[in-house]
Design an enzyme around this catalytic site. Sequence first.
Site, PDB file in Angstrom:
ATOM      1  N   THR A 114      -2.412   9.729 -20.539  1.00 47.75           N
ATOM      2  CA  THR A 114      -3.504   8.755 -20.466  1.00 47.75           C
ATOM      3  C   THR A 114      -3.864   8.254 -21.858  1.00 47.75           C
ATOM      4  O   THR A 114      -4.064   7.057 -22.084  1.00 47.75           O
ATOM      5  CB  THR A 114      -4.747   9.399 -19.826  1.00 47.75           C
ATOM      6  OG1 THR A 114      -4.423   9.862 -18.523  1.00 47.75           O
ATOM      7  CG2 THR A 114      -5.904   8.410 -19.749  1.00 47.75           C
ATOM      8  N   GLN A 143      -2.785   6.626 -14.378  1.00 49.15           N
ATOM      9  CA  GLN A 143      -3.559   6.242 -15.556  1.00 49.15           C
ATOM     10  C   GLN A 143      -2.749   5.327 -16.472  1.00 49.15           C
ATOM     11  O   GLN A 143      -1.622   5.668 -16.851  1.00 49.15           O
ATOM     12  CB  GLN A 143      -4.000   7.483 -16.337  1.00 49.15           C
ATOM     13  CG  GLN A 143      -4.924   8.406 -15.555  1.00 49.15           C
ATOM     14  CD  GLN A 143      -4.178   9.523 -14.845  1.00 49.15           C
ATOM     15  OE1 GLN A 143      -2.994   9.377 -14.511  1.00 49.15           O
ATOM     16  NE2 GLN A 143      -4.857  10.638 -14.616  1.00 49.15           N
ATOM     17  N   ASP A 166      -8.152   3.640 -15.086  1.00 47.42           N
ATOM     18  CA  ASP A 166      -8.446   3.939 -16.498  1.00 47.42           C
ATOM     19  C   ASP A 166      -8.213   2.728 -17.409  1.00 47.42           C
ATOM     20  O   ASP A 166      -7.616   2.840 -18.484  1.00 47.42           O
ATOM     21  CB  ASP A 166      -7.605   5.121 -16.989  1.00 47.42           C
ATOM     22  CG  ASP A 166      -8.005   6.433 -16.335  1.00 47.42           C
ATOM     23  OD1 ASP A 166      -8.947   6.420 -15.524  1.00 47.42           O
ATOM     24  OD2 ASP A 166      -7.373   7.457 -16.633  1.00 47.42           O
ATOM     25  N   ASP A 188     -11.986   4.798 -11.760  1.00 43.66           N
ATOM     26  CA  ASP A 188     -12.526   5.261 -13.051  1.00 43.66           C
ATOM     27  C   ASP A 188     -12.134   4.303 -14.171  1.00 43.66           C
ATOM     28  O   ASP A 188     -11.751   4.728 -15.269  1.00 43.66           O
ATOM     29  CB  ASP A 188     -12.008   6.668 -13.384  1.00 43.66           C
ATOM     30  CG  ASP A 188     -12.311   7.687 -12.297  1.00 43.66           C
ATOM     31  OD1 ASP A 188     -13.285   7.483 -11.551  1.00 43.66           O
ATOM     32  OD2 ASP A 188     -11.557   8.679 -12.187  1.00 43.66           O
ATOM     33  N   ARG A 244     -18.784   8.376 -11.035  1.00 42.47           N
ATOM     34  CA  ARG A 244     -18.758   9.816 -10.799  1.00 42.47           C
ATOM     35  C   ARG A 244     -18.635  10.498 -12.155  1.00 42.47           C
ATOM     36  O   ARG A 244     -18.044   9.950 -13.098  1.00 42.47           O
ATOM     37  CB  ARG A 244     -17.606  10.207  -9.879  1.00 42.47           C
ATOM     38  CG  ARG A 244     -16.220   9.805 -10.370  1.00 42.47           C
ATOM     39  CD  ARG A 244     -15.148  10.291  -9.415  1.00 42.47           C
ATOM     40  NE  ARG A 244     -13.800   9.920  -9.859  1.00 42.47           N
ATOM     41  CZ  ARG A 244     -12.689  10.402  -9.304  1.00 42.47           C
ATOM     42  NH1 ARG A 244     -12.760  11.276  -8.300  1.00 42.47           N
ATOM     43  NH2 ARG A 244     -11.503  10.022  -9.748  1.00 42.47           N
ATOM     44  N   TRP A 246     -17.291  12.535 -15.026  1.00 47.55           N
ATOM     45  CA  TRP A 246     -16.074  13.185 -15.506  1.00 47.55           C
ATOM     46  C   TRP A 246     -16.417  14.522 -16.154  1.00 47.55           C
ATOM     47  O   TRP A 246     -15.664  15.479 -16.083  1.00 47.55           O
ATOM     48  CB  TRP A 246     -15.370  12.252 -16.497  1.00 47.55           C
ATOM     49  CG  TRP A 246     -14.027  12.725 -16.974  1.00 47.55           C
ATOM     50  CD1 TRP A 246     -13.224  13.659 -16.392  1.00 47.55           C
ATOM     51  CD2 TRP A 246     -13.325  12.271 -18.136  1.00 47.55           C
ATOM     52  NE1 TRP A 246     -12.066  13.831 -17.114  1.00 47.55           N
ATOM     53  CE2 TRP A 246     -12.097  12.981 -18.193  1.00 47.55           C
ATOM     54  CE3 TRP A 246     -13.599  11.332 -19.123  1.00 47.55           C
ATOM     55  CZ2 TRP A 246     -11.161  12.779 -19.213  1.00 47.55           C
ATOM     56  CZ3 TRP A 246     -12.667  11.122 -20.125  1.00 47.55           C
ATOM     57  CH2 TRP A 246     -11.465  11.839 -20.170  1.00 47.55           C
TER      58      TRP A 246
END
Length: 644
Positions: A114, A143, A166, A188, A244, A246
């Site tokens: 990532t 990611q 991401d 995310d 949410r 992490w």
Amino acid sequence: MSTRIGLLLAWLLFHLNVHGQVQAIEQHFTVSQDGSGDFRTIQEAVNAVRDHSQIRATIRVKNGIYREKLVIPAWKKNITLIGESAQHTIITNNDFSGKDFPQGDFTGNAKFSTYTSYTVLVQANDCTLQNLTIENTAGRVGQAVALATEGDRIEVYNCRILGNQDTLYTSKDGRNYYKDCLITGTTDFIFGEATAVFQNCTIRSLTSSYITAASTTREQAYGYVFFNCKLVATDEATRVYLGRPWRPYAKTVFIDTEMDGHIVKEGWDRWKGDNMFPEKEKTAFYAEYNSTGPGANANARVAWSKQLTVQEREKYTLENILSGWVPGKTLRLQPSGTPDTSFSVKGSYRHEIAHHPNIRIADSTMPASVQVVRNVVYRTTPGGKTLLLDIYKTKRKAKTLQPALLMAHGGGWRSGDRTHNNTLARKLAAMGYVCITADYSLSTHALYPAAVHDLKAAIRWMRSHGNEYGIDTARMAILGFSAGGELAAFVGATNGNPKFEGVVRENEGSSTVQAVVDIDGTLAFIHPESGEGNDSKSISAATYWFGYPKAERPDMWHEAAPLTHVSAKTPPFLFINSSIDRMHAGRTDFIQKLNAFGTYSEIKTFPDAPHTFMFFDPWFEPTLATISGFLKKVLPDKGVAARK
């Protein structure tokens, strides 16, 4: 050829030594794929920027598709990257976590992660991105970061940050500011640790998932804050969560945000199944204020989220969220810590001899009647720097106390040292003055008003040690040349003004002076006659001293002018000037103010003399005589007996 080289050297010395202009020209580069600019790739332009520069470099990028994996490393700070248009200036790449990394990353990993999948990585502080598309086109393969930020005070304006999972990684604990941007993704797609503000941005979800995944630390007061944003979605995205956590102390707040119907009524998810942090909802801070649109459903939100009150909302200002940083506001230049040796008497001589072939450096022989006490510590600055002075006085103990003269050197507030006044100090000491040459804080180590505090501290030191050195503390003057002349004038003009004293130790004497000798030192910065503050070709010495351009902080430039502070407490003045008008900017106005208070002043101007005339014959001896005559007039000997 040698003549041409000599002329070039003279020109350089003139600009470095005489005018106090530091040759730190702002860098501008153009990137164009057709070869019409300075570089064909953005990375080449970034690499060309000075390392650790305090001067902003602007890189303008022409429309085009730039297939680059761009890195702005930590030592390439103060870069502004501006695209010709957000739609058509595109930086693109397609790395993703798990993709083969043929050469291996710096850890030896043979696959991208990532954290190495980015298209653009900004590691440097104080960088700005504008009018760009930054995309990762790897697709829905996991990611795949488009933009990753590691630096502090990162600004992003009118950019399209496009990806899937991401997309935007705000890593580390820096501060980010995004305005008028489009950010797209799936899962995310805004994540990380940084404190970040999103203002007037459009956040587009491409599938049912989660928008944010903050990893704010316990120590941070704020995490992600969205102001006046729009949350929209494609038809595929029907159930999207605001975020949410992490990490356990994630903080995300939406203020005055318009939310379409794809936002689920619960609003937030607690990230169930994270075995390392199983109850993050107990420590995370998720909140909203005045959400609107079909996705706004305050009453149905999860119980562990919050709706801010009016009073709580008032705390969410840019200055509070970003710990005092206000994006778009010019940051104060900071001292480099590197000594500047550009100004010297010999260097000035090498320049002036080309224009005045009959000049010579004044005789610096120590008179037989004079002694010197060197390297006396008079002050330790708040920054821990030790400041020294030298004391010149007659060897024979005088029967009466002698007048004292503090001498401040020139050099554009950033160069020079106390030895530049040695010759003048020796000659005046032979005439019966206690002459003290002092170093002070230069802008390479401390900004305005540190030098003022230092010189006032030197005067207090002189008073405290008056008996030891035979000083008549009722007859004390300050003299300065160029920047030192401005400082001397400022010290005298602010007699009795506690605002400019700095730290005063117990039982120290007064910093007032009874006379000022200003040798070609400016008296006003914001004035028709002043040449300071023109930063179009180079950063002026005054800009470096203040840390701000004139246009950014005119109040500071006005405050630092001696002309601003003339009062009934201002002592008599002697102005000794060259033929360069800008070196005595504000003198006429200053004298008018002195006259209004009935304060004595004199002017001595040397026609056709260069700025550095005081160091050279044929001007040195007349300068010496003028100073002595003035001081005898305004500091008459009252026959105060010296202590035996």
